[in-house]
Design a protein around this motif. Sequence first.
Motif, mmCIF file in Angstrom:
data_model
loop_
_atom_site.group_PDB
_atom_site.id
_atom_site.type_symbol
_atom_site.label_atom_id
_atom_site.label_comp_id
_atom_site.label_asym_id
_atom_site.label_seq_id
_atom_site.Cartn_x
_atom_site.Cartn_y
_atom_site.Cartn_z
ATOM 1 N N LEU A 3 0.697 -1.069 0.100
ATOM 2 C CA LEU A 3 0.215 0.030 0.218
ATOM 3 C C LEU A 3 0.415 1.063 -0.342
ATOM 4 O O LEU A 3 1.977 1.062 0.590
ATOM 5 C CB LEU A 3 -1.095 0.327 1.202
ATOM 6 N N LEU A 4 0.231 2.309 -0.666
ATOM 7 C CA LEU A 4 0.822 3.588 -0.679
ATOM 8 C C LEU A 4 0.763 4.317 1.176
ATOM 9 O O LEU A 4 0.177 3.454 1.762
ATOM 10 C CB LEU A 4 0.091 4.446 -1.524
ATOM 11 N N PRO A 5 1.452 5.454 1.125
ATOM 12 C CA PRO A 5 1.751 6.024 2.405
ATOM 13 C C PRO A 5 0.155 6.216 2.832
ATOM 14 O O PRO A 5 -0.649 6.708 1.948
ATOM 15 C CB PRO A 5 2.306 7.153 2.463
ATOM 16 N N ARG A 10 -5.189 12.057 -3.473
ATOM 17 C CA ARG A 10 -5.399 11.912 -5.284
ATOM 18 C C ARG A 10 -4.377 13.185 -5.852
ATOM 19 O O ARG A 10 -4.207 14.063 -4.774
ATOM 20 C CB ARG A 10 -6.808 11.865 -5.259
ATOM 21 N N PRO A 11 -4.467 12.971 -6.717
ATOM 22 C CA PRO A 11 -3.424 14.018 -7.464
ATOM 23 C C PRO A 11 -4.614 15.146 -7.833
ATOM 24 O O PRO A 11 -6.008 15.157 -7.246
ATOM 25 C CB PRO A 11 -3.232 13.416 -8.866
ATOM 26 N N ASP A 49 5.510 6.170 -9.116
ATOM 27 C CA ASP A 49 6.376 6.019 -10.572
ATOM 28 C C ASP A 49 5.436 5.584 -11.137
ATOM 29 O O ASP A 49 6.191 5.532 -12.634
ATOM 30 C CB ASP A 49 7.907 5.734 -9.314
ATOM 31 N N ALA A 50 5.249 4.408 -11.024
ATOM 32 C CA ALA A 50 4.533 3.428 -12.177
ATOM 33 C C ALA A 50 3.625 4.430 -13.419
ATOM 34 O O ALA A 50 3.409 3.643 -14.504
ATOM 35 C CB ALA A 50 3.922 2.338 -11.554
ATOM 36 N N LEU A 51 3.189 5.753 -12.731
ATOM 37 C CA LEU A 51 1.970 5.861 -13.243
ATOM 38 C C LEU A 51 2.129 7.310 -14.000
ATOM 39 O O LEU A 51 1.583 8.122 -14.165
ATOM 40 C CB LEU A 51 0.672 5.992 -12.940
ATOM 41 N N THR A 52 3.975 7.397 -14.017
ATOM 42 C CA THR A 52 4.272 8.818 -14.507
ATOM 43 C C THR A 52 4.196 9.078 -15.693
ATOM 44 O O THR A 52 3.809 8.060 -17.132
ATOM 45 C CB THR A 52 5.882 8.591 -14.631
ATOM 46 N N PHE A 53 4.379 9.828 -16.817
ATOM 47 C CA PHE A 53 3.600 10.066 -17.866
ATOM 48 C C PHE A 53 4.402 9.861 -19.232
ATOM 49 O O PHE A 53 4.694 9.408 -19.913
ATOM 50 C CB PHE A 53 3.961 12.558 -17.670
ATOM 51 N N ASP A 54 5.551 9.912 -18.305
ATOM 52 C CA ASP A 54 7.034 9.223 -20.257
ATOM 53 C C ASP A 54 6.172 7.477 -19.315
ATOM 54 O O ASP A 54 6.778 6.954 -20.571
ATOM 55 C CB ASP A 54 8.367 9.338 -18.826
ATOM 56 N N GLN A 408 -3.270 -0.043 -6.864
ATOM 57 C CA GLN A 408 -3.153 0.219 -5.469
ATOM 58 C C GLN A 408 -2.929 1.490 -4.711
ATOM 59 O O GLN A 408 -3.125 1.592 -4.262
ATOM 60 C CB GLN A 408 -0.879 0.071 -5.159
ATOM 61 N N ILE A 409 -4.037 2.188 -5.498
ATOM 62 C CA ILE A 409 -3.654 3.510 -5.096
ATOM 63 C C ILE A 409 -5.004 3.598 -4.351
ATOM 64 O O ILE A 409 -5.486 4.025 -3.596
ATOM 65 C CB ILE A 409 -4.206 4.368 -6.307
ATOM 66 N N GLN A 410 -6.325 2.509 -5.741
ATOM 67 C CA GLN A 410 -7.471 2.795 -5.226
ATOM 68 C C GLN A 410 -7.820 1.794 -3.627
ATOM 69 O O GLN A 410 -8.046 1.523 -2.607
ATOM 70 C CB GLN A 410 -8.677 1.443 -6.293
ATOM 71 N N ASP A 411 -6.464 0.622 -3.533
ATOM 72 C CA ASP A 411 -6.549 -0.004 -2.060
ATOM 73 C C ASP A 411 -6.002 0.833 -1.086
ATOM 74 O O ASP A 411 -6.573 0.729 -0.199
ATOM 75 C CB ASP A 411 -5.968 -0.909 -1.927
ATOM 76 N N THR A 412 -5.714 1.778 -1.179
ATOM 77 C CA THR A 412 -5.027 3.182 -0.127
ATOM 78 C C THR A 412 -6.531 3.603 -0.045
ATOM 79 O O THR A 412 -6.783 3.802 1.434
ATOM 80 C CB THR A 412 -3.827 3.850 -0.515
ATOM 81 N N ILE A 413 -6.485 4.275 -0.544
ATOM 82 C CA ILE A 413 -8.206 4.757 -0.292
ATOM 83 C C ILE A 413 -9.339 4.287 0.466
ATOM 84 O O ILE A 413 -9.610 4.932 1.212
ATOM 85 C CB ILE A 413 -8.602 5.734 -2.149
#
Length: 441
Positions: A3-5, A10-11, A49-54, A408-413
Amino acid sequence: MGLLPLNYRRPQYVDKEEFRQGEASAEFEEKRDVSLESSRSGASLGIPDALTFDRIIAGGTCPPCTVRDFMNYLIYIEHAAENLQFFLWYRDYAKRFNEAPASETALAPEWTQEMEEDTIAKIQKDAAGKAKKDSLAATNIFEGTDFDTPAAIPVESRDPFSTPPGSSAGDSVSVSGSQATTPVTQAGDAFFAAGVKRPFTIQPFRAEINRVISTYLAEGSPRQLNLSACEQKAVVQALSYTTHPSALRTLSRSIENTLRRQAHPNFIRWTICNGNPARVTFARGLGVSTLLLALVGSILTTLSSAGRGWRALFAVLWVFGIATLITAVKGMCVVLHGLHHCHVRPWELFADDDHYDERNDAGKRSFDSFDSSNSYEDEPWVVKYPRRFYVRRVFDREVWIQEPALRQIQDTIFLQSMLAALLGAGVLTAIFVAVPGGGFF
């Protein structure tokens, strides 16, 4: 993946108007390159980092976070797909130009920063002189009349994110015009409007540059970029001099900055939502209804002669209601999250329809560098989807979320919502349990 911190957020939604004002400020212009390098490093708040623009552009992500999903978002939600289309073309063009034989690239000299600054200064000087001349003429006409007022200096506004109607809404006039004329003719008109002669050169990629002008830069072009008159003239004049990628350097940086700092964070924020608007509204209603039921039940048991333990049973409803409401506010459905599913987008629902015509699919055509406008008005979902019953939209088709970082983001939320629900339910339950019973019935 873990999980994230727990303090993850969210952005933030990047408002177009606020970002436009920031880009127009002198302070922003000084920090643009620094901001661009920061965004390239992936250091955006709320974006792992896994969802960066690049990484998205490089194809290192899974649905629903791929570059095609990003393009569809820009077409159907942001209405600014021409920015990404131009960015992808320019990146490929610069690569092909650098790989061309030296004997050919030598014919296209570099457009230096000094040349660009001189061109912009000249354009601004001519525009100021013309404005002053027009102002003096107007003043002389109305001198001595009730209309004799000080002339205001026109200030040109620029929104680098909103799309001109002909680019996003599918202006049939501009499309028919582009079909009736050739890219060479349209490019010639653009050169004439910019005050330069049509280049008669043997520079490499000149035909492709003409198509770029007729598609992205010319007035009324099908994918016209939202540029100020000064910017448009400066770019066209640079392209009349050379086909070197440096002629589009400033324009590409501006568009890349828009994609990285405005479109990309909004795309990630939008992708986190796993339900369509109907499902999210339904989830909010369910959360509020559950909370009201828990409140009424707690009040009634408190006023009755039932034991205190009965009041504690409503803690389950408090937890469910609060967690459902919090996740719904963030655009998520608890049930869909439990399955790690998301709803199929409206423009993807009718791809298997018997009357489906791929030629009218803006998403399918969006990766063609030179095509018609990004209009989607002829796609079947535009008419059919609003006619679907509300209940059917609530329970629309679902697909599994393949991107691990998004899960991972959704699990954290969801965990944040559950912790907040447990805390809130504990406080409310303790209050009702502590209140003495009324014994009214």
